[in-house]
Motif scaffolding. Structure first.
Motif, short mmCIF file in Angstrom:
data_model
loop_
_atom_site.label_atom_id
_atom_site.label_comp_id
_atom_site.label_asym_id
_atom_site.label_seq_id
_atom_site.Cartn_x
_atom_site.Cartn_y
_atom_site.Cartn_z
N UNK A 1 -24.54 -29.32 25.76
CA UNK A 1 -24.17 -28.82 24.44
C UNK A 1 -22.81 -28.14 24.50
N UNK A 2 -21.99 -28.44 23.52
CA UNK A 2 -20.71 -27.77 23.38
C UNK A 2 -20.55 -27.28 21.96
N UNK A 3 -19.87 -26.17 21.81
CA UNK A 3 -19.54 -25.66 20.49
C UNK A 3 -18.02 -25.55 20.48
N UNK A 4 -17.38 -26.41 19.71
CA UNK A 4 -15.93 -26.51 19.74
C UNK A 4 -15.37 -26.42 18.32
N UNK A 5 -14.05 -26.34 18.26
CA UNK A 5 -13.35 -26.32 16.98
C UNK A 5 -12.11 -27.18 17.10
N UNK B 1 -20.55 -28.96 16.75
CA UNK B 1 -21.52 -28.88 17.84
C UNK B 1 -21.56 -30.27 18.47
N UNK B 2 -21.34 -30.30 19.78
CA UNK B 2 -21.30 -31.56 20.52
C UNK B 2 -22.54 -31.71 21.39
N UNK C 1 -21.89 -36.84 20.94
CA UNK C 1 -22.27 -36.99 19.54
C UNK C 1 -22.01 -35.65 18.86
N UNK C 2 -21.39 -35.70 17.69
CA UNK C 2 -20.90 -34.49 17.04
C UNK C 2 -21.55 -34.26 15.68
N UNK C 3 -21.79 -32.99 15.38
CA UNK C 3 -22.19 -32.54 14.05
C UNK C 3 -21.25 -31.40 13.72
N UNK C 4 -20.59 -31.47 12.57
CA UNK C 4 -19.60 -30.45 12.26
C UNK C 4 -19.65 -29.99 10.82
N UNK C 5 -18.89 -28.93 10.58
CA UNK C 5 -18.83 -28.31 9.25
C UNK C 5 -17.41 -27.82 9.01
N UNK D 1 -13.66 -25.38 24.36
CA UNK D 1 -13.59 -24.73 23.05
C UNK D 1 -12.83 -25.54 22.01
N UNK D 2 -11.85 -26.32 22.45
CA UNK D 2 -11.03 -27.07 21.50
C UNK D 2 -11.43 -28.54 21.55
#
Length: 191
Positions: free
Chosen positions: A63-67, A97-98, A120-124, A178-179
């Motif tokens: 799991x990754x949380x990126x921007x 969220x990756x 696989x990505x889910x974003x907002x 992060x990026x």
């Protein structure tokens, strides 16, 4: 020792939580923003996710949380903005969220080599919520969007590039924790 690591993790989580809460208390006394429970919830959810990912390295491989950030039109047009104020350019940010398929390799599953590079990505993201947006559009309509997609796991790419130099590889992969480099496919949905 593990006890020292746990203590350091507890101190950092506590400090981040206090800072986030104090920012909201400060905002409560401004006439412009006000206290935001949503921001406090987001702060504490992010702190919780960071604690889990730091405490359990295998989870970090899944799991990754990126921007990702690209200056919005309004931010570029605003004569009073400086590139040091990019954090307030909400229309330029996307949060993701990756789910990294490479994680299966780290728990012992034999996956095809190419799958290590897929996430696989889910974003907002939001658009047209700030004063910067008025510079690009005199009557902006605030929008919120979800997006789904697949992208390249740049941490795995970097690890392969620096395979013969693990320390250099570790240093090179840190920004990609992060990026998010927007290489891949996305499907967007308005909320």
């Amino acid at each position: 020792t593990e006890q020292n690591q746990n203590l350091a993790l507890a101190y950092s989580a506590f400090t981040a939580g206090v800072v986030g809460l104090l920012i909201e208390v400060g905002d409560a006394y401004t006439g412009k923003y006000g206290f935001s429970y949503e921001d406090v919830v987001a702060d504490f959810a992010g702190i919780g996710a960071a604690v889990i990912l730091d405490k359990y390295p295998v989870a970090d491989e899944f799991i990754g949380i990126t921007a990702t950030y690209w200056p919005s039109k309004g931010f570029k047009k605003d004569k009073d903005s400086s590139y040091g104020d990019f954090a307030g350019d909400y229309s330029g940010w996307k949060y993701i969220m990756n789910f990294k398929l490479a994680g299966f390799k780290y728990i012992g599953y034999n996956i095809p080599e190419f799958m290590r590079y897929i996430q696989l990505d889910v974003g907002y993201y939001t658009r047209d919520y700030t004063d910067y947006d008025l510079a690009a559009n005199p009557s902006p309509e605030p929008q919120r969007h979800w997006f789904f997609g697949a992208s390249v796991n740049m941490r795995e790419v970097t690890r392969d590039i620096f395979r013969n130099s693990p320390k250099a590889g570790w240093i090179a992969e840190q920004p990609f924790k992060y990026y998010h480099i927007p290489i891949g496919y996305t499907s967007e949905r308005s909320i």
